[in-house]
Design an enzyme around this catalytic site. Structure first.
Site, PDB file in Angstrom:
ATOM      1  N   LEU A 190       1.179  -1.328  -0.476  1.00 56.82           N
ATOM      2  CA  LEU A 190      -0.076  -0.386   0.403  1.00 56.82           C
ATOM      3  C   LEU A 190       0.873   0.764   0.477  1.00 56.82           C
ATOM      4  O   LEU A 190       1.477   1.673   0.828  1.00 56.82           O
ATOM      5  CB  LEU A 190      -0.809  -0.018   1.029  1.00 56.82           C
ATOM      6  CG  LEU A 190      -2.132  -0.688   0.971  1.00 56.82           C
ATOM      7  CD1 LEU A 190      -3.202  -0.672   2.057  1.00 56.82           C
ATOM      8  CD2 LEU A 190      -3.100  -0.341  -0.316  1.00 56.82           C
ATOM      9  N   HIS A 191       1.113   1.755  -1.388  1.00 53.89           N
ATOM     10  CA  HIS A 191       2.839   2.848  -1.163  1.00 53.89           C
ATOM     11  C   HIS A 191       1.711   3.961  -0.268  1.00 53.89           C
ATOM     12  O   HIS A 191       2.751   4.769   0.456  1.00 53.89           O
ATOM     13  CB  HIS A 191       2.745   3.119  -2.921  1.00 53.89           C
ATOM     14  CG  HIS A 191       2.961   1.770  -3.594  1.00 53.89           C
ATOM     15  ND1 HIS A 191       4.322   1.310  -3.529  1.00 53.89           N
ATOM     16  CD2 HIS A 191       2.358   0.532  -4.509  1.00 53.89           C
ATOM     17  CE1 HIS A 191       4.669  -0.096  -4.558  1.00 53.89           C
ATOM     18  NE2 HIS A 191       2.742   0.138  -5.064  1.00 53.89           N
ATOM     19  N   ASP A 192       0.458   4.346  -1.208  1.00 53.19           N
ATOM     20  CA  ASP A 192       0.428   6.229  -0.961  1.00 53.19           C
ATOM     21  C   ASP A 192      -0.016   6.225   0.496  1.00 53.19           C
ATOM     22  O   ASP A 192       0.262   7.319   1.302  1.00 53.19           O
ATOM     23  CB  ASP A 192      -0.641   6.697  -1.830  1.00 53.19           C
ATOM     24  CG  ASP A 192      -0.036   6.430  -2.975  1.00 53.19           C
ATOM     25  OD1 ASP A 192      -1.005   6.789  -4.890  1.00 53.19           O
ATOM     26  OD2 ASP A 192       1.195   6.995  -3.651  1.00 53.19           O
TER      27      ASP A 192
END
Ligand code: RIB
Ligand code: CA
Length: 310
Positions: free
Chosen positions: A239-241
């Site tokens: 979950l990058h952002d």
């Protein structure tokens, strides 16, 4: 006193989770969401941003910004996010309005209208809007408190080429402007986000909330996960952002180093690479807090707690 932020975004399922995390957190005052072309073209990223706000039930203003990188043709990522950019769960067309002002003008006007050091910019996509604002109104640069962004990679390499991460690769000239701007930077690269992997238990926990937000987050994550698990063979998707927003809420979840980071804009082979001087061998001035580690359990505890409140 809550921290004033502007989230610049290219939804993207992971952008959506980051936006909902921010909207669910009273420590943050989300002044606006500014859409940029990235994962999918601008007409879709602005529409997706409005859908996310509508899902949250809040009234955060949404602005549309740049529809193409400063000097290059837009590269998108439907292969990851689906043709809508928010595949995973069908959402009704948004009735929530788009603001008439261009996002770049909004960013300039808002920074000019606030005291220096009171607004943090949180870019979650290509840096085109931010760089364009800095080019058009250099006077706002010293007024930005901090930029906390998702982008780049060091030991983790790239995800769109062997050398470059997507957000930086799409608009390397824009990234170069931002990284050379002198604004204090906090960078969440793939080295961190690839450790912030979802788990089946967490996704099912989101679904078990039985709320529209919980159901949407679980469905988006299921969709988003398929690409990364196939590519990396990992159990779960990065979950990058949301790492950007989690940092604002609980910085102690992350570890990193204040180092020099420059952007490759010349070589076609390594275009968009964040050249991160992790071992401080270049002698170049440090310009970014470049993160390398995250407390995965703490990160998902925070996400569950906050998303469960929407
Ligand atoms: O490389 C990951 C980044 O590119 C994330 O921000 C994702 O949403 C895409 O924009
Ligand atoms: Ca993004």
């Amino acid at each position: 006193m809550s921290r004033k932020i502007i989230i610049d975004t290219d939804p993207g399922q992971d952008d959506a989770v980051a936006i909902l995390l921010a909207l669910a957190s009273p420590e943050l005052e989300v002044l606006a969401l500014t859409a940029v072309a990235g994962n999918v073209p601008l007409p879709l990223t602005q529409k997706n941003t409005r859908q996310i706000v509508e899902l949250s039930g809040l009234k955060t203003p949404v602005y549309a910004g740049c529809d193409a990188p400063l000097k290059r043709k837009l590269v998108t990522a439907e292969y990851v996010h689906g043709k809508t950019g928010l595949d995973g769960i069908p959402l009704p067309d948004p009735t929530y309005p788009l603001q008439p002002q261009h996002a770049v003008d909004y960013i300039i006007d808002t920074l000019r209208a606030h005291a220096p050091g009171t607004i943090t910019l949180c870019p979650l996509g290509p840096l085109t809007n931010i760089a364009t604002a800095f080019q058009r109104a250099p006077d706002i640069i010293p007024k930005v408190a901090e930029i906390v962004l998702m982008g780049g990679g060091c030991f983790e390499g790239g995800n769109v080429t062997p050398a470059a991460e997507f957000n930086i690769y799409v608009d390397p000239e824009a990234a170069d402007i931002v990284f050379k701007s002198g604004v204090p930077l906090v960078v969440m690269p793939l080295d961190v986000t690839h450790k912030a992997l979802t788990s089946r238990a967490w996704v099912e926990g989101m679904r078990a909330l039985g709320t529209p937000v919980g159901t949407a987050v679980a469905s988006w994550t299921d969709f988003f996960e398929r690409f990364d698990t196939a590519k990396y063979g990992s159990d779960g998707a990065p979950l990058h952002d949301p790492c950007v927003i989690a940092y604002l809420l609980e910085p102690s979840l992350f570890t990193g180093r204040h180092i020099n980071v420059e952007i490759e804009t010349g070589s076609e082979l390594t275009l968009g690479m964040t050249v991160a001087d992790w071992w401080r061998v270049s002698g170049r001035e440090p310009n970014a807090m470049f993160m390398g580690g995250v407390d995965r359990d703490g990160f998902y505890r925070l996400l569950t707690e906050r998303l469960g409140s929407l």
